[in-house]
Design a protein around this motif. Sequence first.
Motif, PDB file in Angstrom:
ATOM      1  N   PRO A 115       0.838  -1.204   0.000  1.00 58.20           N
ATOM      2  CA  PRO A 115       0.000   0.000   0.000  1.00 58.20           C
ATOM      3  C   PRO A 115       0.874   1.257   0.000  1.00 58.20           C
ATOM      4  O   PRO A 115       1.981   1.248   0.548  1.00 58.20           O
ATOM      5  N   PHE A 116       0.372   2.308  -0.623  1.00 58.81           N
ATOM      6  CA  PHE A 116       1.071   3.594  -0.634  1.00 58.81           C
ATOM      7  C   PHE A 116       0.285   4.540   0.260  1.00 58.81           C
ATOM      8  O   PHE A 116      -0.806   4.985  -0.095  1.00 58.81           O
ATOM      9  N   HIS A 117       0.829   4.814   1.437  1.00 58.84           N
ATOM     10  CA  HIS A 117       0.175   5.671   2.413  1.00 58.84           C
ATOM     11  C   HIS A 117       1.009   6.945   2.582  1.00 58.84           C
ATOM     12  O   HIS A 117       2.107   6.911   3.144  1.00 58.84           O
ATOM     13  N   TYR A 118       0.467   8.045   2.088  1.00 58.58           N
ATOM     14  CA  TYR A 118       1.222   9.294   2.023  1.00 58.58           C
ATOM     15  C   TYR A 118       0.368  10.444   2.548  1.00 58.58           C
ATOM     16  O   TYR A 118      -0.786  10.621   2.125  1.00 58.58           O
ATOM     17  N   ALA A 119       0.935  11.209   3.462  1.00 60.34           N
ATOM     18  CA  ALA A 119       0.295  12.416   3.981  1.00 60.34           C
ATOM     19  C   ALA A 119       1.214  13.596   3.715  1.00 60.34           C
ATOM     20  O   ALA A 119       2.405  13.546   4.056  1.00 60.34           O
ATOM     21  N   CYS A 120       0.686  14.657   3.112  1.00 62.31           N
ATOM     22  CA  CYS A 120       1.477  15.845   2.792  1.00 62.31           C
ATOM     23  C   CYS A 120       0.792  17.057   3.413  1.00 62.31           C
ATOM     24  O   CYS A 120      -0.342  17.384   3.070  1.00 62.31           O
ATOM     25  N   LEU A 121       1.493  17.726   4.304  1.00 64.02           N
ATOM     26  CA  LEU A 121       0.901  18.813   5.078  1.00 64.02           C
ATOM     27  C   LEU A 121       1.676  20.108   4.874  1.00 64.02           C
ATOM     28  O   LEU A 121       2.894  20.134   5.067  1.00 64.02           O
ATOM     29  N   GLY A 122       0.944  21.166   4.466  1.00 65.27           N
ATOM     30  CA  GLY A 122       1.562  22.477   4.298  1.00 65.27           C
ATOM     31  C   GLY A 122       1.668  22.932   2.865  1.00 65.27           C
ATOM     32  O   GLY A 122       2.440  23.843   2.547  1.00 65.27           O
ATOM     33  N   LEU A 123       0.872  22.388   1.988  1.00 66.29           N
ATOM     34  CA  LEU A 123       0.988  22.651   0.552  1.00 66.29           C
ATOM     35  C   LEU A 123       0.676  24.096   0.189  1.00 66.29           C
ATOM     36  O   LEU A 123      -0.281  24.693   0.693  1.00 66.29           O
TER      37      LEU A 123
ATOM     38  N   ILE B 285      -2.871  27.284   4.041  1.00 69.80           N
ATOM     39  CA  ILE B 285      -3.892  28.152   4.648  1.00 69.80           C
ATOM     40  C   ILE B 285      -4.767  27.396   5.651  1.00 69.80           C
ATOM     41  O   ILE B 285      -5.415  28.011   6.499  1.00 69.80           O
ATOM     42  N   GLU B 286      -4.774  26.065   5.556  1.00 78.03           N
ATOM     43  CA  GLU B 286      -5.531  25.238   6.506  1.00 78.03           C
ATOM     44  C   GLU B 286      -4.725  24.926   7.763  1.00 78.03           C
ATOM     45  O   GLU B 286      -5.305  24.521   8.781  1.00 78.03           O
ATOM     46  N   MET B 287      -3.415  25.098   7.677  1.00 82.62           N
ATOM     47  CA  MET B 287      -2.536  24.726   8.783  1.00 82.62           C
ATOM     48  C   MET B 287      -2.461  25.871   9.795  1.00 82.62           C
ATOM     49  O   MET B 287      -1.473  26.603   9.876  1.00 82.62           O
TER      50      MET B 287
ATOM     51  N   LEU C 260       6.271  27.428  12.703  1.00 82.19           N
ATOM     52  CA  LEU C 260       6.980  26.394  13.448  1.00 82.19           C
ATOM     53  C   LEU C 260       6.119  25.836  14.576  1.00 82.19           C
ATOM     54  O   LEU C 260       6.148  24.635  14.853  1.00 82.19           O
ATOM     55  N   ASP C 261       5.336  26.694  15.244  1.00 79.88           N
ATOM     56  CA  ASP C 261       4.558  26.204  16.390  1.00 79.88           C
ATOM     57  C   ASP C 261       3.497  25.193  15.954  1.00 79.88           C
ATOM     58  O   ASP C 261       3.210  24.241  16.693  1.00 79.88           O
ATOM     59  N   ILE C 262       2.935  25.349  14.753  1.00 83.15           N
ATOM     60  CA  ILE C 262       1.960  24.374  14.254  1.00 83.15           C
ATOM     61  C   ILE C 262       2.635  23.035  13.994  1.00 83.15           C
ATOM     62  O   ILE C 262       2.149  21.973  14.414  1.00 83.15           O
ATOM     63  N   ILE C 263       3.757  23.063  13.315  1.00 85.09           N
ATOM     64  CA  ILE C 263       4.450  21.815  12.991  1.00 85.09           C
ATOM     65  C   ILE C 263       4.981  21.149  14.255  1.00 85.09           C
ATOM     66  O   ILE C 263       4.864  19.930  14.422  1.00 85.09           O
ATOM     67  N   GLU C 264       5.534  21.930  15.165  1.00 87.73           N
ATOM     68  CA  GLU C 264       6.025  21.353  16.422  1.00 87.73           C
ATOM     69  C   GLU C 264       4.901  20.703  17.220  1.00 87.73           C
ATOM     70  O   GLU C 264       5.128  19.711  17.928  1.00 87.73           O
ATOM     71  N   SER C 265       3.693  21.243  17.127  1.00 88.21           N
ATOM     72  CA  SER C 265       2.572  20.664  17.878  1.00 88.21           C
ATOM     73  C   SER C 265       2.116  19.337  17.297  1.00 88.21           C
ATOM     74  O   SER C 265       1.447  18.551  17.980  1.00 88.21           O
ATOM     75  N   LEU C 266       2.455  19.060  16.042  1.00 81.45           N
ATOM     76  CA  LEU C 266       2.079  17.801  15.398  1.00 81.45           C
ATOM     77  C   LEU C 266       3.152  16.717  15.529  1.00 81.45           C
ATOM     78  O   LEU C 266       2.854  15.528  15.360  1.00 81.45           O
ATOM     79  N   LEU C 267       4.376  17.109  15.818  1.00 81.49           N
ATOM     80  CA  LEU C 267       5.466  16.133  15.879  1.00 81.49           C
ATOM     81  C   LEU C 267       5.329  15.118  17.018  1.00 81.49           C
ATOM     82  O   LEU C 267       5.638  13.933  16.818  1.00 81.49           O
ATOM     83  N   PRO C 268       4.888  15.503  18.233  1.00 79.66           N
ATOM     84  CA  PRO C 268       4.847  14.505  19.312  1.00 79.66           C
ATOM     85  C   PRO C 268       4.026  13.268  19.003  1.00 79.66           C
ATOM     86  O   PRO C 268       4.416  12.150  19.373  1.00 79.66           O
TER      87      PRO C 268
END
Length: 345
Positions: free
Chosen positions: A203-211, A235-237, A286-294
């Motif tokens: 399966p190809f499972h791909y998520a791309c965030l921040g386009l 704009i959604e992030m 950065l704060d949005i991406i850092e909040s998703l990393l954990p």
Amino acid sequence: MKNNTSSNMTNWIGRVDHEDGELGLRWHQKVKEAKSTNQDGIMLLGFACDEGVIRNKGRKGAYAAPQVIRRALANLAWHHQSDVYDGGDIQCNDGDLELAQKQLGIKIKSALANRHQVIVLGGGHEVAWGSFQGIARYLQSRAVLTSPTAPPRIGIINFDAHFDLRNLPQSPSSSTSQSSKQYGSSGTPFHQISEFCHVQHWPFHYACLGLNKGSNTQALYHKAKQLGVLHFDDIEMNLLNLPQIKQALSEFIEQNDFLYLTIDIDVFPASCAPGVSAPAVRGVSLDIIESLLPDILKAKNQHGESKLLLADLAEFNPTFDIDNQTARLVARLVWTIAHGMKSNM
């Protein structure tokens, strides 16, 4: 010159606070040169390459990134619970990107086999195809594929302004269809991964965030829909949508056995990350991406093992950096990922 591998520990220098003893240590005092006997740590590998960016008509300069990142990391405070090893750089200095990606995959497979989690310092985003080759080699060697109907479920999580799902163009030097050859670039790695998964019946499972929608054609969005890609535009992030994004990402993580995290530094605003091939007008904070990393870093499989096998960072271009601003950003991300990889074990 040919593609080659180099190891250079001279970048690991920095301040020494003797008066603070063990509590005053910094990265340059703790990172060790990798040896074949090393196990159960974090392996740093460099991918010194901008051939893919050049092929993609981007700004040259990512080749120097791994060494600059190490220098930015060297003086950061040590707060980690695991050994960190430096396995040197794969260098692509002869234009043979495909060989460099293969060499990176071999080194990654070896590191994973020694029970390391891996962080790759790019390099253009062509690093992703090499990174995935390493994961695939490792899983195949581990005989994870117990039957054709139970392939490994590898979730690719990409923070990026671009899908990087472009079809491979034919070589411009090819004069006939019989002699034509397809060449990958920094814009094609996830297309190459999807093709590999198709051939392997994975399966190809791909998520791309921040386009950045203005930088991705309708054809790419159409292709992403066909491939079932989870995606959010820049704009959604934002904080308002953060619960929805976290829920979608959590469901994506849950459906996969293994995770591969890749961060293209051009996902950040140019004011935060000027040193990239394609600076972002808007970007994601950065704060949005850092909040998703954990949630990515702490995800575990049914055996209590970390799902995250590998993380890489791509498209940092020191040539266009300002006052090492982007280098410091990348170093912070590496620091955060390394800390999260082992603190939740």
